[in-house]
Design a protein around this motif. Structure first.
Motif, mmCIF file in Angstrom:
data_model
loop_
_atom_site.group_PDB
_atom_site.id
_atom_site.type_symbol
_atom_site.label_atom_id
_atom_site.label_comp_id
_atom_site.label_asym_id
_atom_site.label_seq_id
_atom_site.Cartn_x
_atom_site.Cartn_y
_atom_site.Cartn_z
ATOM 1 N N PHE A 197 23.754 -15.873 29.362
ATOM 2 C CA PHE A 197 24.902 -15.694 30.242
ATOM 3 C C PHE A 197 26.209 -15.996 29.515
ATOM 4 O O PHE A 197 26.351 -17.043 28.884
ATOM 5 N N THR A 198 27.158 -15.058 29.621
ATOM 6 C CA THR A 198 28.493 -15.276 29.061
ATOM 7 C C THR A 198 29.306 -16.088 30.063
ATOM 8 O O THR A 198 29.548 -15.649 31.186
ATOM 9 N N ILE A 199 29.713 -17.274 29.651
ATOM 10 C CA ILE A 199 30.477 -18.174 30.505
ATOM 11 C C ILE A 199 31.963 -17.868 30.397
ATOM 12 O O ILE A 199 32.708 -17.971 31.365
ATOM 13 N N ALA A 200 32.406 -17.503 29.215
ATOM 14 C CA ALA A 200 33.818 -17.204 29.005
ATOM 15 C C ALA A 200 33.968 -16.305 27.794
ATOM 16 O O ALA A 200 33.102 -16.250 26.922
ATOM 17 N N LYS A 201 35.097 -15.573 27.796
ATOM 18 C CA LYS A 201 35.400 -14.678 26.679
ATOM 19 C C LYS A 201 36.864 -14.879 26.319
ATOM 20 O O LYS A 201 37.722 -14.934 27.194
ATOM 21 N N ARG A 202 37.145 -15.012 25.040
ATOM 22 C CA ARG A 202 38.518 -15.147 24.555
ATOM 23 C C ARG A 202 38.714 -14.253 23.343
ATOM 24 O O ARG A 202 37.753 -13.878 22.691
ATOM 25 N N ASN A 203 39.973 -13.969 23.060
ATOM 26 C CA ASN A 203 40.306 -13.299 21.803
ATOM 27 C C ASN A 203 41.083 -14.285 20.946
ATOM 28 O O ASN A 203 42.136 -14.779 21.350
ATOM 29 N N VAL A 204 40.506 -14.626 19.803
ATOM 30 C CA VAL A 204 41.105 -15.614 18.899
ATOM 31 C C VAL A 204 41.356 -14.942 17.554
ATOM 32 O O VAL A 204 40.419 -14.495 16.890
ATOM 33 N N GLU A 205 42.634 -14.840 17.185
ATOM 34 C CA GLU A 205 43.010 -14.262 15.891
ATOM 35 C C GLU A 205 42.342 -12.907 15.670
ATOM 36 O O GLU A 205 41.788 -12.624 14.600
ATOM 37 N N GLY A 206 42.347 -12.087 16.734
ATOM 38 C CA GLY A 206 41.816 -10.735 16.608
ATOM 39 C C GLY A 206 40.314 -10.605 16.783
ATOM 40 O O GLY A 206 39.789 -9.500 16.737
ATOM 41 N N GLN A 207 39.633 -11.715 16.976
ATOM 42 C CA GLN A 207 38.191 -11.657 17.183
ATOM 43 C C GLN A 207 37.853 -12.002 18.627
ATOM 44 O O GLN A 207 38.439 -12.908 19.216
ATOM 45 N N ASP A 208 36.907 -11.247 19.197
ATOM 46 C CA ASP A 208 36.391 -11.593 20.521
ATOM 47 C C ASP A 208 35.379 -12.725 20.376
ATOM 48 O O ASP A 208 34.473 -12.659 19.540
ATOM 49 N N MET A 209 35.556 -13.760 21.196
ATOM 50 C CA MET A 209 34.650 -14.915 21.182
ATOM 51 C C MET A 209 33.935 -14.969 22.527
ATOM 52 O O MET A 209 34.588 -15.049 23.572
#
Length: 263
Positions: A197-209
């Protein structure tokens, strides 16, 4: 677990509370293709092939029995040796009819996880005995760890943050998944249909986390951070970090990630 789950967290995990809405319907869960577990030449003409699946919250062992002998086979039964996660048949092995020469019968055997436990090497090794009217035959098979991922494995975000901090860094394993051709939404959908399960998604310095959690049938949690380079042409390499209080599980979780994302 820390006494407070609301402590401020710095660094990459600090603002992971912005889960994108671009998550579509999950696809079906991944099932490893059947392989031959017991060749006929080792079992007096009985060939057994199979795989493992998780369907609607139930673990199933999908088995194909083929009679390559000259006589009818009857009176089938199955038994498991003790294993790492307590897998055991949840019902008797049901072959509706005698197995005639050159006949093939497919059976789905439901499994429980309340059997006797003994740590195996490798961890996902299952030793099986099958009896029929001719003899008793033994074989080993390796089950994919994702059949143990339960449906309530989505951790609360604050609990995830606190747990990630609480698990020692020595327990963190880092891997690379090469040649994956999915974007972050497709990755998230595919994994969610397998109870990651994906709990959260962020974009950090051009990368999807993607920050993910999964829970095994024995209650062990596995936390993941998955880095994806968006917009790469065709194929991209993913970076996977796993944290778990039983770190020897991590390599088997990696195998499941690779199988799911490349099939």
């Amino acid at each position: 677990m820390p006494s407070s789950l609301n402590a401020p967290v710095g660094g990459g995990l600090g603002d992971l509370f912005d889960l994108g809405s671009g998550v579509g319907m999950p696809a079906g869960s991944y099932v490893v293709p059947k392989t031959v577990w017991l060749p006929a030449m080792k079992a007096k003409g009985l060939e057994i092939s199979g795989t493992f699946a998780r369907r609607m919250g139930t673990i199933q062992m999908d088995v194909t029995f083929t009679n390559k002998a000259m006589q009818i086979m009857t009176d089938f039964a199955i038994q498991f040796n003790r294993n790492s996660f307590g897998l055991s048949p949840a019902a008797p092995l049901q072959l509706a009819t005698p197995l005639s020469p050159n006949q093939t019968i497919e059976v789905s055997l439901p499994l429980s996880t309340v059997g006797p436990v003994m740590k195996m090497d490798p961890l996902n090794n299952l030793q099986v005995a099958v009896k029929n009217n001719i003899d008793v035959f033994y074989f080993s098979s390796l089950y994919p760890i994702n059949i143990l991922f339960v449906e309530d494995g989505k951790m609360e975000r604050q609990v995830f943050l606190a747990t990630w901090k609480d698990i020692p860094s020595d327990n963190e394993a880092q891997f690379q998944i090469k040649d994956c051709h999915l974007n972050s939404d497709a990755v998230s959908n595919k994994l969610q249909s397998n109870n990651i399960f994906t709990i959260a998604k962020r974009n950090v310095e051009g990368q999807d986390m993607l920050y993910q959690s999964m829970k095994l049938t024995n209650g062990i949690w596995i936390l993941a951070e998955l880095r994806i380079q968006p917009g790469s042409p065709n194929f991209t390499d993913l970076e996977l970090s796993l944290k778990c209080r039983a770190p020897e599980i991590s390599q088997f979780v990696l195998q499941s990630y690779e199988a799911m994302l490349k099939n």
